[in-house]
Scaffold this motif. Structure first.
Motif, PDB file in Angstrom:
ATOM      1  N   CYS A  20       0.741  -1.247   0.074  1.00 27.68           N
ATOM      2  CA  CYS A  20      -0.129   0.031   0.014  1.00 27.68           C
ATOM      3  C   CYS A  20       0.739   1.195  -0.061  1.00 27.68           C
ATOM      4  O   CYS A  20       1.929   1.489   0.873  1.00 27.68           O
ATOM      5  N   CYS A  24      -2.722   2.647   4.590  1.00 26.48           N
ATOM      6  CA  CYS A  24      -3.986   2.696   4.744  1.00 26.48           C
ATOM      7  C   CYS A  24      -4.802   1.555   5.516  1.00 26.48           C
ATOM      8  O   CYS A  24      -5.885   1.531   5.746  1.00 26.48           O
ATOM      9  N   CYS A  39      -7.518   5.505   1.386  1.00 31.66           N
ATOM     10  CA  CYS A  39      -7.287   4.678   0.072  1.00 31.66           C
ATOM     11  C   CYS A  39      -7.484   5.578  -1.262  1.00 31.66           C
ATOM     12  O   CYS A  39      -8.287   5.968  -1.266  1.00 31.66           O
ATOM     13  N   CYS A  42      -5.614   2.378  -5.715  1.00 30.37           N
ATOM     14  CA  CYS A  42      -4.682   1.874  -6.686  1.00 30.37           C
ATOM     15  C   CYS A  42      -4.849   0.279  -7.208  1.00 30.37           C
ATOM     16  O   CYS A  42      -4.442  -0.005  -7.935  1.00 30.37           O
ATOM     17  N   GLY A  43      -5.374  -0.284  -5.958  1.00 27.45           N
ATOM     18  CA  GLY A  43      -5.646  -1.833  -6.338  1.00 27.45           C
ATOM     19  C   GLY A  43      -4.838  -2.698  -6.073  1.00 27.45           C
ATOM     20  O   GLY A  43      -4.803  -3.948  -6.573  1.00 27.45           O
ATOM     21  N   CYS A  45      -3.189  -3.877  -3.480  1.00 26.82           N
ATOM     22  CA  CYS A  45      -3.294  -4.773  -2.382  1.00 26.82           C
ATOM     23  C   CYS A  45      -3.959  -5.964  -2.810  1.00 26.82           C
ATOM     24  O   CYS A  45      -3.811  -7.111  -2.426  1.00 26.82           O
TER      25      CYS A  45
HETATM   26 FE1  SF4 Z   1      -3.648   0.872  -0.391  1.00 23.29          FE
HETATM   27 FE2  SF4 Z   1      -5.074  -1.167  -1.482  1.00 23.29          FE
HETATM   28 FE3  SF4 Z   1      -6.066   1.342  -1.315  1.00 23.29          FE
HETATM   29 FE4  SF4 Z   1      -4.048   0.871  -2.768  1.00 23.29          FE
HETATM   30  S1  SF4 Z   1      -6.188   0.092  -3.002  1.00 23.29           S
HETATM   31  S2  SF4 Z   1      -4.202   2.681  -1.470  1.00 23.29           S
HETATM   32  S3  SF4 Z   1      -2.883  -0.654  -1.828  1.00 23.29           S
HETATM   33  S4  SF4 Z   1      -5.778  -0.031   0.481  1.00 23.29           S
END
Ligand code: SF4
Ligand code: F3S
Length: 104
Positions: A20, A24, A39, A42-43, A45
């Motif tokens: 991440c 977050c 968040c 971005c995807g 995680c």
């Molecule tokens: Fe963090 Fe996942 Fe949100 Fe991306 S999608 S900012 S990795 S929690």
């Protein structure tokens, strides 16, 4: 935002937190949550979770879990690095409806 769902309960593999970019994730006793305010969608995680516990807010599961992520990310401590998962985590993999099973 992305949302942690009950597949995380008692698994807590924490692979997700390493990727991440905006830190977050917040950690409770049996699962993590994502702060919807932090968040950036971005995807990164979601594919890191071995049990597919993380879904986008367009997933039907988010109706239930987005408010829970919002509530508990406000009070649980931040987690930014992977930790050892619970020794019995694998026993809880792929169990359906873990929230109902253990918390209702
Ligand atoms: Fe963090 Fe996942 Fe949100 Fe991306 S999608 S900012 S990795 S929690
Ligand atoms: Fe939970 Fe999956 Fe992260 S089990 S701690 S959402 S890698």
């Amino acid at each position: 935002p992305f949302v942690v769902t009950d597949a995380c309960i008692r698994c807590l593999y924490t692979n997700c937190v390493e990727v991440c970019p905006v830190d977050c994730f917040f950690c409770g006793e049996v699962m993590l949550v994502i702060s919807p305010d932090k968040c950036i969608d971005c995807g990164a995680c979601a594919p890191q979770c071995p049990v597919s516990a993380i879904v986008p807010d367009t997933d039907p599961l988010a109706d239930k879990w987005l408010p829970i992520n919002a509530e508990f990310s406000a009070t649980w401590p931040s987690i930014t690095h992977k930790r050892e998962h619970p020794p019995d985590a694998d026993a809880y993999r792929d169990q359906p409806s873990k929230f109902e099973r253990y918390f209702s």
